[in-house]
Scaffold this motif. Structure first.
Motif, short mmCIF file in Angstrom:
data_model
loop_
_atom_site.label_atom_id
_atom_site.label_comp_id
_atom_site.label_asym_id
_atom_site.label_seq_id
_atom_site.Cartn_x
_atom_site.Cartn_y
_atom_site.Cartn_z
N TYR A 153 25.35 15.21 9.28
CA TYR A 153 25.39 14.11 8.31
C TYR A 153 26.62 14.19 7.42
CZ TYR A 153 20.59 13.00 9.66
OH TYR A 153 19.48 12.64 10.37
N SER B 239 13.29 1.20 16.56
CA SER B 239 12.59 2.15 15.70
C SER B 239 11.08 1.93 15.71
CB SER B 239 13.11 2.04 14.27
OG SER B 239 14.43 2.49 14.19
N GLU C 121 19.75 13.47 14.44
CA GLU C 121 18.47 12.76 14.46
C GLU C 121 17.52 13.36 15.50
OE1 GLU C 121 17.20 8.11 14.67
OE2 GLU C 121 18.26 8.91 16.41
N MET D 110 22.23 3.98 10.63
CA MET D 110 23.37 4.78 11.05
C MET D 110 23.90 4.41 12.44
SD MET D 110 22.84 8.60 9.52
CE MET D 110 22.66 8.86 7.75
N ALA E 73 12.82 4.91 9.76
CA ALA E 73 14.03 4.32 10.31
C ALA E 73 13.85 2.82 10.53
CB ALA E 73 14.40 5.01 11.62
N TYR F 255 25.54 12.01 14.87
CA TYR F 255 24.36 11.32 14.38
C TYR F 255 23.18 11.48 15.34
CZ TYR F 255 20.86 7.78 14.06
OH TYR F 255 19.63 7.18 14.05
N ALA G 242 20.67 11.81 3.14
CA ALA G 242 20.09 12.61 4.22
C ALA G 242 20.40 14.09 4.03
CB ALA G 242 20.62 12.13 5.58
N CYS H 280 16.80 7.41 5.97
CA CYS H 280 18.27 7.47 5.88
C CYS H 280 18.93 7.19 7.23
CB CYS H 280 18.70 8.85 5.38
SG CYS H 280 18.05 9.30 3.78
N ASN H 281 18.27 7.60 8.32
CA ASN H 281 18.82 7.37 9.66
C ASN H 281 18.91 5.89 10.00
OD1 ASN H 281 19.10 10.10 10.23
ND2 ASN H 281 17.10 10.27 11.21
N ASN I 78 23.75 6.58 2.81
CA ASN I 78 22.61 7.09 3.56
C ASN I 78 22.86 8.52 4.05
OD1 ASN I 78 21.63 4.47 3.25
ND2 ASN I 78 20.70 4.46 5.27
#
Length: 431
Positions: free
Chosen positions: A411, A157, A263, A354, A298, A259, A325, A350-351, A321
């Motif tokens: 999500y 990230s 994203e 995940m 993230a 996911y 989201a 929130c990502n 999460n």
């Protein structure tokens, strides 16, 4: 679906006591592919303006990039099984370097060669993903696999946060013309302007190609613990079905698909969303810097997640999460101005946990089918190719804001996955 490579669960050689240096080296790979992936969010609006593309046509970038995960994951698993994790990572780095180098001729050719370059680049990253994710899960105790993979993903990230900021400065021009301004110019001036704009990718991507080549040499020379494969004796795997006999892997593959799709969709449309008059009316060069905040969220969330999931069920954390989201995406769709802008940017937080949480939950208890399961999960990353396509179609037909219903639905499924398999960290799941 064609069967993925069958191999035993990866284990470290018995004599290895400290894996800290190995984890540092692998973490560098996570950083690099994060940076390369997030640069797409800068290039999509850039190429869309240069080649006068619709949203759907612009999403061909993500289609070619993430489509490589689907096509290359199984061959990548076979390659790594044959030559080993370390040599596999070196091969992936060299292929990714070749993909970056192709951006130079693409800038002198056209959109089609750009799409091919994206595919080659992503093929190299896919090999890295297949090699590195299982590697991290065995560099320590099994009970901390989720938090360890989350830690390395935090540096992934960091790369995604750095990418749009640097790309916005080096690639996007502060004086870029709007579509109506460009159309008002004589044809010769339009061609000259487009040639100047597309040439801005040459320097950054040649530098990335060189960096990847140097990293490949360093990785080849590094002394890493060798991963071997056990025989899988005593594993309760259903005969003939392999990894797909485990329901949590099948659900996990669907969750990874949605996911990554959600994203990537949000990241791909962020520059355009922030440019909307009802949101922030930002020029692309300015909006690109805010895209970095989306990915930075993230990263921050992953560092937090490393500690939270040592005390809270990974599945429950994932469900929380996902629920948050959904609320933020719906807020961004319904609101306007700063509220809409900050709501969509906050989805990045929130990502955070995940991908690594879904990945480690889906691989839990697979035994000798661990690398097969890893290949299946990496194939599921093709969601990054298809979900943005669906959002692009909605954006072209119903409008940009309403199109964000697509990631909101993604999500929703992740919420169900987290709740259904919330006890995976406590016991081995049987098919």
């Amino acid at each position: 679906m064609q069967s993925a490579v069958k191999s035993a669960a990866p284990q470290l050689d018995a004599g290895e006591r400290s894996h800290g240096s190995a984890l540092v080296i692998v973490t560098i790979l996570f950083f690099m592919w994060g940076l390369l992936t997030s640069l797409n969010d800068v290039l999509i609006p850039h190429l869309k303006a240069i080649y006068t593309l619709t949203y759907l046509q612009a999403m061909l970038v993500q289609f070619c990039f993430f489509g490589a995960y689907f096509l290359v994951s199984i061959p990548a698993g076979a390659l790594i099984r044959r030559i080993g994790y370390q040599k596999g990572a070196v091969t992936g780095l060299l292929i990714a370097a070749a993909g970056c180098a192709l951006f130079y001729p693409a800038s002198q050719s056209g959109y089609a060669l750009f799409l091919f370059a994206f595919f080659v680049l992503a093929s190299g990253i896919t090999i890295l993903q297949v090699a590195a994710n299982p590697y991290v899960t065995v560099l320590g105790a099994a009970r901390t696999a989720s938090s360890r993979l989350t830690l390395t993903q935090a540096f992934n990230s960091l790369g995604t946060a750095v990418g749009p900021f640097v790309g916005g400065m080096l690639i996007l021009s502060a004086g870029a013309l709007a579509a109506d301004q460009l159309a008002a110019l004589p044809l010769a001036e339009q061609a000259a302007y487009k040639a100047r704009e597309v040439a801005t990718v040459q320097g950054p991507y040649l530098a990335l190609a060189a960096a990847l080549a140097v990293l490949a040499l360093a990785f080849a020379a590094a002394r890493l613990p060798r991963i071997v494969h056990d025989s899988g004796a005593g594993q309760a795997d259903a005969p003939g079905k392999g990894a797909l006999a485990h329901r949590h892997l099948v659900w996990g593959a669907a969750a990874i698909f949605l996911y990554v799709g959600g994203e990537v969709s949000i990241g791909s449309f962020l520059v355009s969303f922030l440019g909307e008059g009802s949101v922030a009316a930002m020029p692309a060069a300015t909006a690109a810097k805010y895209v970095s905040l989306y990915w930075l969220g993230a990263m921050i969330g992953r560092f937090i997640g490393v500690f939270v999931m040592r005390h809270v069920s990974p599945g429950k954390t994932l469900a929380f999460n996902a629920c948050l989201a959904i609320a933020l995406v719906v807020t961004a769709m319904a609101a306007s101005g700063p509220l809409a802008m900050w709501a969509i940017l906050a989805v990045g937080l929130c990502n955070s946990i995940m991908f690594p949480t879904i990945f480690s939950m889906a691989l839990h208890g697979l035994g000798k089918y661990t690398s097969q399961g890893s290949g299946i999960l990496c194939m599921a990353i093709v969601g990054g190719a298809l979900v943005p396509f669906a959002q692009g179609l909605l954006a072209d037909t119903l409008g940009l804001k309403i199109s964000f219903v697509v990631p909101a639905l993604c999500y929703g499924f992740i919420l169900l996955f987290g709740l259904k398999f919330s006890r995976l960290h406590q016991s081995t799941v049987n098919p």
